[in-house]
Enzyme design. Sequence first.
Site, mmCIF file in Angstrom:
data_model
loop_
_atom_site.group_PDB
_atom_site.id
_atom_site.type_symbol
_atom_site.label_atom_id
_atom_site.label_comp_id
_atom_site.label_asym_id
_atom_site.label_seq_id
_atom_site.Cartn_x
_atom_site.Cartn_y
_atom_site.Cartn_z
ATOM 1 N N HIS A 17 0.862 -1.572 -0.076
ATOM 2 C CA HIS A 17 -0.031 0.016 -0.054
ATOM 3 C C HIS A 17 0.836 1.283 0.032
ATOM 4 C CE1 HIS A 17 -3.075 -2.628 2.228
ATOM 5 N NE2 HIS A 17 -3.450 -2.645 1.108
ATOM 6 N N LYS A 41 -15.687 -7.940 4.412
ATOM 7 C CA LYS A 41 -14.608 -8.447 5.282
ATOM 8 C C LYS A 41 -15.224 -8.354 6.801
ATOM 9 C CE LYS A 41 -10.970 -7.543 1.874
ATOM 10 N NZ LYS A 41 -10.033 -6.607 1.374
ATOM 11 N N ARG A 91 -2.463 -5.988 -8.431
ATOM 12 C CA ARG A 91 -1.302 -7.152 -8.336
ATOM 13 C C ARG A 91 -1.492 -8.468 -9.427
ATOM 14 N NH1 ARG A 91 -3.184 -8.246 -2.293
ATOM 15 N NH2 ARG A 91 -4.858 -8.028 -3.470
ATOM 16 N N SER A 129 -2.978 -7.876 2.709
ATOM 17 C CA SER A 129 -3.372 -7.875 4.364
ATOM 18 C C SER A 129 -3.806 -9.111 4.661
ATOM 19 C CB SER A 129 -4.439 -6.892 4.456
ATOM 20 O OG SER A 129 -4.007 -5.439 4.094
HETATM 21 O O1 PNS Z 1 -8.881 -2.890 0.474
HETATM 22 P P1 PNS Z 1 -10.310 -3.434 -0.137
HETATM 23 O O2 PNS Z 1 -11.163 -4.236 1.096
HETATM 24 O O3 PNS Z 1 -10.183 -4.227 -1.340
HETATM 25 O O4 PNS Z 1 -11.178 -2.163 -0.210
HETATM 26 C C1 PNS Z 1 -12.462 -2.256 -1.059
HETATM 27 C C2 PNS Z 1 -13.292 -1.003 -0.852
HETATM 28 C C3 PNS Z 1 -13.280 -0.720 0.578
HETATM 29 C C4 PNS Z 1 -12.437 0.050 -1.381
HETATM 30 C C5 PNS Z 1 -14.662 -1.118 -1.158
HETATM 31 O O5 PNS Z 1 -15.235 -2.439 -0.466
HETATM 32 C C6 PNS Z 1 -15.419 0.135 -1.346
HETATM 33 O O6 PNS Z 1 -15.302 0.942 -2.178
HETATM 34 N N1 PNS Z 1 -16.381 0.066 -0.329
HETATM 35 C C7 PNS Z 1 -17.145 1.253 -0.084
HETATM 36 C C8 PNS Z 1 -18.523 1.269 -0.415
HETATM 37 C C9 PNS Z 1 -18.977 1.488 -2.028
HETATM 38 O O7 PNS Z 1 -18.633 2.604 -2.256
HETATM 39 N N2 PNS Z 1 -19.251 0.485 -2.680
HETATM 40 C C10 PNS Z 1 -19.494 0.694 -4.191
HETATM 41 C C11 PNS Z 1 -17.924 0.255 -4.989
HETATM 42 S S1 PNS Z 1 -17.849 -1.261 -5.007
#
Ligand code: PNS
Length: 158
Positions: A17, A41, A91, A129
């Site tokens: 990150h 998660k 990745r 992570s």
């Molecule tokens: O590090 P991650 O868990 O892969 O991140 C995923 C994340 C948090 C960026 C994604 O789940 C997210 O954008 N969540 C916020 C809710 C949202 O806006 N959802 C619509 C887009 S999928």
Amino acid sequence: MKIAIYPGSFDPITLGHMDIIRRAAACFDKVYVCVMVNAEKKNPMFTAEERLELIRKSVAGIPNVEAELWCGLLADYAVEKGSRVLVKGLRNATDFDQEYQMAAINKGLCADLETVFLSASAPYQHFSSTMIREMIRYRQPMEKYVPAPVAEELAKRR
Ligand code: PNS
């Protein structure tokens, strides 16, 4: 002023990150690292507040980077910040499939929003992570996986 958002759950923030944050900070005037709740998660190792604190300590030396918590939709956060760029790290093909879909969803929510992908640097292509939480559980030395503030926090908890 070009503002970018780098969102994620960051449980915890890794050197992978950090690499994306540094590279994004070199491309944009301002980068907001947005700590979010990923509804998929369920049992995070660190609370959202702890994750935010660890990110703030880790990015303290990068002047144009700030970290914040956001509990709503990412697209709303981008509008609030006056940003039209989401940065995501890629990745592998699995990341691509998920991120391509999320980029389309975010664009559907806010037509001006662009998702910019940075490919993971070679040393971090296998970092996640999830893998790092596994290493934490087996009490492995953490310095090669996470920034110093996270390694220090983990050492205190042992
Ligand atoms: O590090 P991650 O868990 O892969 O991140 C995923 C994340 C948090 C960026 C994604 O789940 C997210 O954008 N969540 C916020 C809710 C949202 O806006 N959802 C619509 C887009 S999928």
